[in-house]
Design a protein around this motif. Structure first.
Motif, short mmCIF file in Angstrom:
data_model
loop_
_atom_site.label_atom_id
_atom_site.label_comp_id
_atom_site.label_asym_id
_atom_site.label_seq_id
_atom_site.Cartn_x
_atom_site.Cartn_y
_atom_site.Cartn_z
N SER A 71 3.95 -11.64 3.39
CA SER A 71 2.60 -11.75 2.42
C SER A 71 1.66 -11.68 2.99
O SER A 71 0.62 -10.95 2.61
N GLY A 72 1.27 -11.90 4.44
CA GLY A 72 0.04 -11.78 4.99
C GLY A 72 -0.13 -10.23 5.44
O GLY A 72 -0.92 -9.87 5.46
N TYR A 73 1.06 -9.75 6.07
CA TYR A 73 1.11 -8.22 6.20
C TYR A 73 0.73 -7.30 5.02
O TYR A 73 -0.01 -6.53 4.93
N GLN A 74 1.27 -7.92 3.93
CA GLN A 74 1.13 -7.08 2.51
C GLN A 74 -0.32 -7.20 2.11
O GLN A 74 -0.90 -6.17 1.84
N ARG A 75 -1.22 -8.27 2.27
CA ARG A 75 -2.60 -8.58 1.82
C ARG A 75 -3.32 -7.53 2.94
O ARG A 75 -4.41 -7.06 2.55
N LEU A 76 -2.92 -7.73 4.21
CA LEU A 76 -3.78 -6.71 5.27
C LEU A 76 -3.64 -5.29 4.94
O LEU A 76 -4.71 -4.69 4.92
N VAL A 77 -2.37 -4.97 4.53
CA VAL A 77 -2.38 -3.34 4.28
C VAL A 77 -3.00 -3.09 3.06
O VAL A 77 -3.52 -1.94 2.79
N GLY A 78 -2.71 -3.94 2.00
CA GLY A 78 -3.46 -3.63 0.80
C GLY A 78 -5.19 -3.63 0.85
O GLY A 78 -5.53 -2.65 0.14
N LYS A 79 -5.43 -4.37 1.82
CA LYS A 79 -7.19 -4.22 2.03
C LYS A 79 -7.15 -2.70 2.71
O LYS A 79 -8.30 -2.16 2.47
N HIS A 126 -1.05 5.04 5.77
CA HIS A 126 0.11 5.62 5.22
C HIS A 126 1.37 5.18 5.87
O HIS A 126 2.40 5.01 5.34
N THR A 127 1.26 5.17 7.15
CA THR A 127 2.26 4.81 7.97
C THR A 127 2.66 3.51 7.69
O THR A 127 3.94 2.90 7.73
N LEU A 128 1.53 2.40 7.71
CA LEU A 128 1.89 0.96 7.57
C LEU A 128 2.25 0.53 6.35
O LEU A 128 3.17 -0.20 6.17
N SER A 129 1.98 1.64 5.31
CA SER A 129 2.55 0.94 4.07
C SER A 129 3.76 1.20 3.77
O SER A 129 4.15 0.88 2.46
#
Length: 235
Positions: free
Chosen positions: A96-104, A120-123
């Protein structure tokens, strides 16, 4: 939007009679985007959003980096590395922490085309991120600290000529061997559209990858020209 002030005012009155609205005038700050007007044109930035973002992830005292992502970096999925020791690059227990980070970071691409490729790569690893993915995402944040004030300027001066630039990175994905397209489209000196996207199919040559990039860019150019035509703007 329109060029008939009386019609705009009538429409505002209609909306106000139906819903309770308040006309705040020319926008200065809207959902994290700062809007500034000058003799040069209209500029958009997310400086305040970036500062809050950096503080939230605890990197206020970090050393900035010069680039958002390492050149030729090969991030892979856990399935691709199956059978290889996971001690050096374990899967994150809580994604979840990674998902919030990439979402921002995805939201930041609204005014920051310079991080589009990195985001684009990280998502692509939202469901099962590894430690290497998190480290790459934090590198993007460190890069944002280096250039807080970058944004987009819609210039007041415009020659009404549309220019498009595109390119392809052949077989850049290590797991699927699919290529990646990157393009940007400008009207005069103002950036209108930009994108980084992985191809849906595998290209058998670098020339084929380039043609796919050109086709994708052309589709966007045709769509923008149609939109401008509906707004009675000739380019």
């Amino acid at each position: 939007m329109g060029n008939d002030k009386a019609a705009i005012d009538n429409f505002k009155d209609y909306l106000h009679a139906t819903f309770h609205i308040k006309d705040l005038g020319a926008p200065k700050y809207f959902i994290g985007i700062e809007i500034a007007r000058s003799d040069q044109g209209i500029s958009l930035s997310q400086r305040k959003f970036v500062l809050e973002f950096i503080s939230e992830v605890g990197l206020s005292g970090c050393r900035p980096t010069m680039i958002p992502i390492e050149q030729n970096i090969k991030l892979t999925t856990a399935e691709y590395d199956r059978g290889i020791s996971q001690n050096d690059d374990p899967i994150l227990k809580d994604p979840s922490g990674y998902q919030r980070l990439v979402g921002k970071l995805i939201y930041l691409t609204t005014t920051r085309p310079d991080i589009s490729y990195a985001v684009h790569t990280l998502s692509q690893f939202m469901h099962s991120p590894k430690r290497s993915h998190l480290e790459a995402a934090l590198k993007v944040v460190k890069y944002l600290k280096k250039c807080l004030r970058l944004g987009i300027l819609w210039s007041k001066q415009c020659d009404m000529k549309m220019r498009a630039y595109c390119g392809a990175d052949y077989a850049t994905c290590p797991t699927s061997r699919r290529s990646v397209t990157g393009y940007c489209i400008k009207l005069g000196d103002s950036l209108l559209s930009w994108k980084t996207k992985k191809h849906l199919t595998v290209s058998l040559s670098s020339a084929e990858a380039e043609y796919r990039a050109m086709a994708k860019t052309t589709c966007q150019v045709v769509w923008i020209r149609g939109l401008l035509k509906d707004l009675r703007i000739q380019v």
